[in-house]
Design a protein around this motif. Structure first.
Motif, PDB file in Angstrom:
ATOM      1  N   PRO A  50      -5.780   3.333  -6.242  1.00 61.15           N
ATOM      2  CA  PRO A  50      -5.362   4.694  -5.882  1.00 61.15           C
ATOM      3  C   PRO A  50      -6.099   5.774  -6.681  1.00 61.15           C
ATOM      4  O   PRO A  50      -6.366   6.860  -6.172  1.00 61.15           O
ATOM      5  CB  PRO A  50      -3.861   4.690  -6.204  1.00 61.15           C
ATOM      6  N   VAL A  51      -6.426   5.463  -7.938  1.00 62.12           N
ATOM      7  CA  VAL A  51      -7.154   6.421  -8.773  1.00 62.12           C
ATOM      8  C   VAL A  51      -8.573   6.611  -8.236  1.00 62.12           C
ATOM      9  O   VAL A  51      -9.057   7.740  -8.095  1.00 62.12           O
ATOM     10  CB  VAL A  51      -7.195   5.940 -10.240  1.00 62.12           C
ATOM     11  N   PHE A  75     -13.397   9.342  -5.348  1.00 64.73           N
ATOM     12  CA  PHE A  75     -13.985   9.571  -4.038  1.00 64.73           C
ATOM     13  C   PHE A  75     -13.405  10.787  -3.320  1.00 64.73           C
ATOM     14  O   PHE A  75     -13.855  11.120  -2.221  1.00 64.73           O
ATOM     15  CB  PHE A  75     -13.823   8.326  -3.163  1.00 64.73           C
ATOM     16  N   GLY A  76     -12.395  11.441  -3.920  1.00 68.88           N
ATOM     17  CA  GLY A  76     -11.814  12.637  -3.318  1.00 68.88           C
ATOM     18  C   GLY A  76     -11.149  12.375  -1.985  1.00 68.88           C
ATOM     19  O   GLY A  76     -11.137  13.242  -1.104  1.00 68.88           O
ATOM     20  N   GLY A  77     -10.568  11.183  -1.816  1.00 64.82           N
ATOM     21  CA  GLY A  77      -9.970  10.803  -0.547  1.00 64.82           C
ATOM     22  C   GLY A  77      -8.459  10.888  -0.553  1.00 64.82           C
ATOM     23  O   GLY A  77      -7.842  11.547  -1.397  1.00 64.82           O
ATOM     24  N   ASP A  78      -7.846  10.199   0.411  1.00 68.50           N
ATOM     25  CA  ASP A  78      -6.398  10.203   0.571  1.00 68.50           C
ATOM     26  C   ASP A  78      -5.918   8.781   0.837  1.00 68.50           C
ATOM     27  O   ASP A  78      -6.619   7.811   0.506  1.00 68.50           O
ATOM     28  CB  ASP A  78      -5.988  11.144   1.704  1.00 68.50           C
ATOM     29  N   ALA A  79      -4.744   8.656   1.453  1.00 66.16           N
ATOM     30  CA  ALA A  79      -4.197   7.318   1.711  1.00 66.16           C
ATOM     31  C   ALA A  79      -5.098   6.511   2.635  1.00 66.16           C
ATOM     32  O   ALA A  79      -5.160   5.285   2.533  1.00 66.16           O
ATOM     33  CB  ALA A  79      -2.799   7.446   2.318  1.00 66.16           C
ATOM     34  N   THR A  80      -5.802   7.180   3.534  1.00 66.12           N
ATOM     35  CA  THR A  80      -6.716   6.467   4.424  1.00 66.12           C
ATOM     36  C   THR A  80      -7.867   5.840   3.639  1.00 66.12           C
ATOM     37  O   THR A  80      -8.273   4.699   3.897  1.00 66.12           O
ATOM     38  CB  THR A  80      -7.276   7.420   5.492  1.00 66.12           C
ATOM     39  N   TYR A 116       1.959   7.158  -6.794  1.00 64.60           N
ATOM     40  CA  TYR A 116       0.942   8.108  -7.250  1.00 64.60           C
ATOM     41  C   TYR A 116       1.204   9.497  -6.681  1.00 64.60           C
ATOM     42  O   TYR A 116       0.926  10.511  -7.329  1.00 64.60           O
ATOM     43  CB  TYR A 116      -0.453   7.609  -6.869  1.00 64.60           C
ATOM     44  N   ARG A 117       1.766   9.579  -5.466  1.00 53.80           N
ATOM     45  CA  ARG A 117       2.089  10.880  -4.875  1.00 53.80           C
ATOM     46  C   ARG A 117       3.203  11.581  -5.637  1.00 53.80           C
ATOM     47  O   ARG A 117       3.163  12.798  -5.860  1.00 53.80           O
ATOM     48  CB  ARG A 117       2.497  10.697  -3.405  1.00 53.80           C
ATOM     49  N   VAL A 136       0.835  -1.205   0.000  1.00 51.53           N
ATOM     50  CA  VAL A 136       0.000   0.000   0.000  1.00 51.53           C
ATOM     51  C   VAL A 136       0.870   1.256   0.000  1.00 51.53           C
ATOM     52  O   VAL A 136       0.606   2.213  -0.734  1.00 51.53           O
ATOM     53  CB  VAL A 136      -0.953   0.005   1.207  1.00 51.53           C
ATOM     54  N   ALA A 137       1.928   1.246   0.806  1.00 46.58           N
ATOM     55  CA  ALA A 137       2.818   2.410   0.882  1.00 46.58           C
ATOM     56  C   ALA A 137       3.493   2.675  -0.467  1.00 46.58           C
ATOM     57  O   ALA A 137       3.656   3.834  -0.877  1.00 46.58           O
ATOM     58  CB  ALA A 137       3.866   2.198   1.968  1.00 46.58           C
TER      59      ALA A 137
END
Length: 402
Positions: free
Chosen positions: A245-246, A252-257, A42-43, A35-36
């Protein structure tokens, strides 16, 4: 010998318990790193194509190296060989952590490190799977050991991604990679404590050993059909890994969480499937269940592609994780239950090379297509393709049984 519930009966064997504990810690670290790494890519690059390429580099060695690894595995002491491979995997994670912490990591190094991981996993995966039969003293417990091994993997998949999301909110990706490196030590220690009786090793030239395994698979119609199903399911359904990640950030406009929760939902479905498979089930019933779960996977992909609601999408991911796990783990149980001990490494390597190799190809295609068509469209197309295959496979099954 201690009494264990039927669903956990393989744990009554000391060697399997030692392996199970060590591997549980190691697998949790592996999911945290996965996951990291996807978030790091992507970051740094905002490139879904690079996500696909990295997944391809990590998995394609399974297809290219796997069959040869199986022939090599059957000629050696598998326990000692696994200790060496696990140590190499720990070193790979530590180097990745160092490169990331020093900000030397970039697209080229990411792909190179993923390829190295893929080569090591091409040996590690069939090696671990083929050793399970030696960790249980009663062959009747082998299917349960395989199911518990899968349950361990999926439990870590359920816990690891959300944990990785929480870790990434407070620490760097390099810390996650370091934790994975340390986690491999648990399995190395467990393997060092295991004591096994000498096992039958393959003899003869490498070419003849490899050919013997291939002939066994090609001359057995049931194995060919199972391999085809594994190929199609992982080419289509497993491609969601690249696209998550996309969906997490852009849909969904989210982040890593958010990414961690999507991974976790799929892990919950996989865990449920593994628990179910740990019970006794006939070969015929398992074959039918595998086909039904391939259909469920296709429907889950279509639902996930069309959904813009995170709650509904989490449910679709849980169903998808359930379906893929039944297809892959169920097939592995059927294959290993019938495989002769002397051919086990080669049979397992053919299975793992098909599973992860076509997972790699599917991930690469998904990433490349999503860069032009968008992630939802690619997921929709993959689901439709899998549904068409299921319709064909159902017709073939009806023709076979009259």
């Amino acid at each position: 010998m201690r009494h264990w519930p039927s669903s956990l009966r393989a744990l009554r064997h000391r060697n399997f318990r030692l392996y199970f504990i060590g591997h549980s810690i190691s697998t949790l670290g592996t999911w945290i790193q996965q996951v990291a790494l996807s978030w790091l890519i992507y970051r740094l690059t905002d490139s879904v194509a690079l996500l696909g390429l990295t997944t391809f580099a990590a998995l394609i060695p399974q297809l290219l190296v796997g069959p040869f690894a199986g022939a090599w595995i059957d000629r050696h002491d598998k326990r000692r060989l696994l200790i060496v491979v696990e140590s190499a995997l720990a070193l790979q994670a530590l180097v990745l952590a160092g490169l990331t912490a020093s900000e030397q990591i970039g697209p080229t190094l990411i792909v190179a490190m993923a390829a190295l991981l893929g080569v090591l996993n091409a040996v590690d995966t069939p090696l671990r799977q083929s050793l399970l039969s030696q960790f249980v003293d009663d062959r009747q417990d082998l299917a349960n050991a395989l199911a518990l091994n899968a349950m361990l993997f999926t439990l870590s998949r359920f816990i690891g991604p959300p944990l990785a999301g929480l870790l990434l909110a407070v620490v760097s990706e390099a810390v996650c990679f370091t934790l994975n490196a340390v986690s491999y030590l648990a399995l190395v220690i467990g393997l060092a404590c295991i004591r096994l009786a000498p096992s039958l090793r393959a003899s003869g030239s490498f070419r003849n050993i490899l050919g013997e395994g291939l002939r066994y698979a090609l001359d057995t119609p049931q194995i060919k059909q199972m391999m085809l199903s594994v190929m199609v399911v992982n080419l289509t359904a497993s491609s969601y890994v690249v696209l998550l990640p996309v969906f997490a950030r852009d849909i969904f406009g989210g982040d890593a969480t958010t990414l961690g929760w999507l991974w976790g939902a799929a892990g919950l479905g996989s865990l449920s499937a593994s628990v179910m498979l740990a019970g006794n089930r006939s070969a015929v019933a398992l074959q039918r269940l595998i086909l039904a779960c391939a259909v469920a996977s296709a429907l889950a992909m279509l639902l996930f592609a069309a959904s813009t609601q995170i709650g509904l999408s989490l449910g679709a991911m849980a169903l998808l994780g359930f379906g893929i796990t039944v297809c892959n783990v169920g097939t592995n149980i059927l294959l290993q239950s019938d495989a002769p001990e002397a051919l086990r490494g080669r049979v397992v390597s053919l299975y793992t090379s098909t599973r992860f190799g076509f997972d790699a190809i599917g991930g690469l295609l998904a990433g490349m297509l999503a860069a032009h068509l968008g992630a939802p469209a690619v997921q929709l197309g993959a689901g439709a393709l899998l549904l068409l295959y299921c319709a064909w496979a159902t017709r073939q099954l009806k023709l076979k049984h009259g």
